[in-house]
Design a protein around this motif. Sequence first.
Motif, PDB file in Angstrom:
ATOM      1  N   PHE A   1      -0.420   8.157  -5.637  1.00 35.62           N
ATOM      2  CA  PHE A   1      -1.232   9.157  -4.951  1.00 35.62           C
ATOM      3  C   PHE A   1      -0.456  10.334  -4.390  1.00 35.62           C
ATOM      4  O   PHE A   1      -0.981  11.439  -4.344  1.00 35.62           O
ATOM      5  CB  PHE A   1      -2.080   8.485  -3.869  1.00 35.62           C
ATOM      6  N   ASP A   2       0.772  10.110  -3.964  1.00 34.84           N
ATOM      7  CA  ASP A   2       1.555  11.223  -3.412  1.00 34.84           C
ATOM      8  C   ASP A   2       1.840  12.307  -4.442  1.00 34.84           C
ATOM      9  O   ASP A   2       2.066  13.458  -4.083  1.00 34.84           O
ATOM     10  CB  ASP A   2       2.876  10.722  -2.817  1.00 34.84           C
TER      11      ASP A   2
ATOM     12  N   VAL B   1       0.841  -1.203   0.000  1.00 36.82           N
ATOM     13  CA  VAL B   1       0.000   0.000   0.000  1.00 36.82           C
ATOM     14  C   VAL B   1       0.873   1.249   0.000  1.00 36.82           C
ATOM     15  O   VAL B   1       0.592   2.210  -0.728  1.00 36.82           O
ATOM     16  CB  VAL B   1      -0.971  -0.004   1.204  1.00 36.82           C
ATOM     17  N   GLU B   2       1.935   1.231   0.765  1.00 38.39           N
ATOM     18  CA  GLU B   2       2.843   2.385   0.796  1.00 38.39           C
ATOM     19  C   GLU B   2       3.492   2.601  -0.568  1.00 38.39           C
ATOM     20  O   GLU B   2       3.634   3.747  -1.020  1.00 38.39           O
ATOM     21  CB  GLU B   2       3.904   2.207   1.876  1.00 38.39           C
ATOM     22  N   SER B   3       3.870   1.532  -1.254  1.00 37.64           N
ATOM     23  CA  SER B   3       4.496   1.692  -2.567  1.00 37.64           C
ATOM     24  C   SER B   3       3.496   2.241  -3.586  1.00 37.64           C
ATOM     25  O   SER B   3       3.858   3.072  -4.420  1.00 37.64           O
ATOM     26  CB  SER B   3       5.108   0.377  -3.065  1.00 37.64           C
ATOM     27  N   VAL B   4       2.245   1.817  -3.515  1.00 37.29           N
ATOM     28  CA  VAL B   4       1.206   2.355  -4.402  1.00 37.29           C
ATOM     29  C   VAL B   4       0.971   3.830  -4.081  1.00 37.29           C
ATOM     30  O   VAL B   4       0.872   4.670  -4.982  1.00 37.29           O
ATOM     31  CB  VAL B   4      -0.098   1.545  -4.287  1.00 37.29           C
ATOM     32  N   ARG B   5       0.903   4.140  -2.796  1.00 34.23           N
ATOM     33  CA  ARG B   5       0.704   5.534  -2.393  1.00 34.23           C
ATOM     34  C   ARG B   5       1.838   6.413  -2.919  1.00 34.23           C
ATOM     35  O   ARG B   5       1.604   7.475  -3.493  1.00 34.23           O
ATOM     36  CB  ARG B   5       0.617   5.633  -0.869  1.00 34.23           C
ATOM     37  N   GLU B   6       3.076   5.955  -2.738  1.00 34.73           N
ATOM     38  CA  GLU B   6       4.230   6.737  -3.208  1.00 34.73           C
ATOM     39  C   GLU B   6       4.249   6.859  -4.725  1.00 34.73           C
ATOM     40  O   GLU B   6       4.560   7.922  -5.264  1.00 34.73           O
ATOM     41  CB  GLU B   6       5.533   6.083  -2.737  1.00 34.73           C
TER      42      GLU B   6
ATOM     43  N   ARG C   1      -6.187  15.704  -4.698  1.00 36.40           N
ATOM     44  CA  ARG C   1      -7.453  14.953  -4.632  1.00 36.40           C
ATOM     45  C   ARG C   1      -8.243  15.112  -5.928  1.00 36.40           C
ATOM     46  O   ARG C   1      -8.851  14.161  -6.407  1.00 36.40           O
ATOM     47  CB  ARG C   1      -8.300  15.421  -3.438  1.00 36.40           C
TER      48      ARG C   1
ATOM     49  N   GLN D   1      -6.649  12.935  -8.496  1.00 36.42           N
ATOM     50  CA  GLN D   1      -6.971  11.528  -8.230  1.00 36.42           C
ATOM     51  C   GLN D   1      -8.368  11.200  -8.758  1.00 36.42           C
ATOM     52  O   GLN D   1      -8.571  10.159  -9.392  1.00 36.42           O
ATOM     53  CB  GLN D   1      -6.908  11.239  -6.732  1.00 36.42           C
TER      54      GLN D   1
END
Length: 172
Positions: free
Chosen positions: A127-128, A119-124, A132, A135
């Motif tokens: 999404f980062d 999830v952190e890798s997808v966020r980085e 909004r 997105q």
Amino acid sequence: MEHTRWLDEDEQQTWRAFLAAQRLVSDKVERRLQAAAGMPQAYYEILARLSEAPDRTLRMSVLAESALSSRSRVSHAVARMEESGWIVRRSCPTDRRGQLAELTDEGLRVLEAAVPDHVESVREAVFDGLTRDQQAALREAMEAIVAHLSERPGWPVTGDSGPDGPDAARAS
């Protein structure tokens, strides 16, 4: 002879940006998942789909469809995960030709261990870098593309509640 509908300059830039983003995101997420969890993204996707299904079980055909993959590719991946004890396959009780894939407790443990870093890798990766509003625009654009290209009107496939699925077996 058909007339070629060439991409204009904006469409060409959009296409190239889409390709670059898709490749960069896929590569980043894949490499990180391999390093952190020792599995490819395809395995993670299968484990995640099974974890969300009723009784952590799906027909193999539904699993392939929901992962937008071929039945043979999913069958090969499931066979490898079966060897690791993450998934068990069994015959469908209502259709002898059908097979069910079930996420084992060990498979769930492996998935749960991989989730936070994934999830952190997808966020980085995605999404980062977006607001909004961006997105929402990205989601809207991707959903439009999926709707345009999907052969199945109910995509994404989220369960197996058809007449021959596990839900039907429990109900009878």
